[in-house]
Each structure stands twice: as structure tokens, then as C-alpha cells.
Enzyme design. Sequence first.
Site, mmCIF file in Angstrom:
data_model
loop_
_atom_site.group_PDB
_atom_site.id
_atom_site.type_symbol
_atom_site.label_atom_id
_atom_site.label_comp_id
_atom_site.label_asym_id
_atom_site.label_seq_id
_atom_site.Cartn_x
_atom_site.Cartn_y
_atom_site.Cartn_z
ATOM 1 N N HIS A 70 -31.729 15.876 0.632
ATOM 2 C CA HIS A 70 -32.203 14.604 -0.375
ATOM 3 C C HIS A 70 -33.208 13.668 0.495
ATOM 4 O O HIS A 70 -33.098 13.806 1.785
ATOM 5 C CB HIS A 70 -31.038 13.737 -0.574
ATOM 6 C CG HIS A 70 -30.134 14.635 -1.497
ATOM 7 N ND1 HIS A 70 -29.016 13.603 -2.179
ATOM 8 C CD2 HIS A 70 -29.893 15.890 -2.064
ATOM 9 C CE1 HIS A 70 -28.316 14.919 -3.153
ATOM 10 N NE2 HIS A 70 -28.877 15.693 -2.903
ATOM 11 N N GLU A 72 -33.078 10.773 1.227
ATOM 12 C CA GLU A 72 -32.623 9.690 2.022
ATOM 13 C C GLU A 72 -31.998 10.429 3.333
ATOM 14 O O GLU A 72 -32.356 10.047 4.654
ATOM 15 C CB GLU A 72 -31.412 8.979 1.307
ATOM 16 C CG GLU A 72 -31.437 8.454 -0.013
ATOM 17 C CD GLU A 72 -31.356 9.236 -1.039
ATOM 18 O OE1 GLU A 72 -31.978 10.400 -1.177
ATOM 19 O OE2 GLU A 72 -30.775 8.787 -2.108
ATOM 20 N N CYS A 100 -26.708 8.875 -3.898
ATOM 21 C CA CYS A 100 -25.453 9.351 -4.281
ATOM 22 C C CYS A 100 -24.493 9.248 -3.035
ATOM 23 O O CYS A 100 -24.882 8.444 -2.173
ATOM 24 C CB CYS A 100 -25.642 10.999 -4.181
ATOM 25 S SG CYS A 100 -25.865 11.972 -2.700
ATOM 26 N N CYS A 103 -25.269 10.614 0.375
ATOM 27 C CA CYS A 103 -26.464 9.736 1.194
ATOM 28 C C CYS A 103 -25.613 8.550 1.472
ATOM 29 O O CYS A 103 -26.211 7.981 2.843
ATOM 30 C CB CYS A 103 -27.410 9.524 0.217
ATOM 31 S SG CYS A 103 -28.408 11.409 -0.134
#
Length: 161
Positions: A70, A72, A100, A103
Site C-alpha cells: 500500500h 502508506e 486501512c 496501515c
Amino acid sequence: MLFSVETVNQTLMDILPYSSDNIYMLEALKEARKAFDKDEIPIGAVVVCNNSIVARAHNQTELLTDFTAHAEMLALTSASNYLGNKYLDKCTLYVTLEPCLMCAGAMFWTQLGRMVYGCNDPKRGYKSIAPNALHPKTEITGSILAGEASELLKKYFKKKR
């Protein structure tokens, strides 16, 4: 007379001190557009420390065949490597979509100083699953350029259908 990008950015920061969140979120949106162009879910992130971007990333889950890639996660790892420190308590993460739970957990462990996000994610965002997932000292600001971030996501998923 020509000015360097750094000079222009610093001048903008001096003139518009209350819009620095918008300036850095625009950088995160640039990363999200890179993801869009690569047929990845268009989420982008930048990490800022001492008024400088120290890391930038966009989703790469398809490219890397890695569900943890991801924006992040990649930005936090890059910032930690750049700064030589696993703690990012003096840093701000700008991300185009509410993170999410995975993260948010990574942000907890880095003791992130501040997190700024664009649009909400009511289905998969950490706030709907575990609202206290971030470190208790992490400051949170939401809905910065939310419309732009949301439109890019809608455009991506419309293209997929």
C-alpha cells in the site's frame, strides 16, 4: 530570473502558511495519479519532515504481487530508511484515502506524529474497524482535498467495471 523548485515551494509556504496541508496533499495526489496510470488503485502518500518531503509512494500491490504494498506502507518504510530511524514522531504522512487497519497499525508502530488524509473509506478504513488503532499521540486531520481524491478513485473503479 529563474527560481529553483525549492525556492518556489518555500515561497509558497511563506505566503500560504495555512495551506501547507493542501500543498502536500497535492503531492500525494500526484503519486495517486501514477498508480492510476499503472492500473493500480490510485492511492498516493508522502511523508513530510521539517517541511521537506522525505518519502513518496503510491500503491504497487499489482506490480509487486504484494498485498502489503500500500502507498502508506511503502512511504513509511522509505521515510524510516531515509531518516535512519524507525520512529516517525516528527513526521506527517499525507495519504489520499483514509488508511486501512494494516496501515494504521504500521503508523502506530512508527509513532507517527501526524496523519493527514483525503477522503474517507467507510468500508475498509481504520475508523470503521478500530478507531483507536493509531498511536495516541498521533494527530489526525481528514478531508483535505477529499473531492479530488474521491473523484480519482471513482474514475478508476468506473474504468474497471
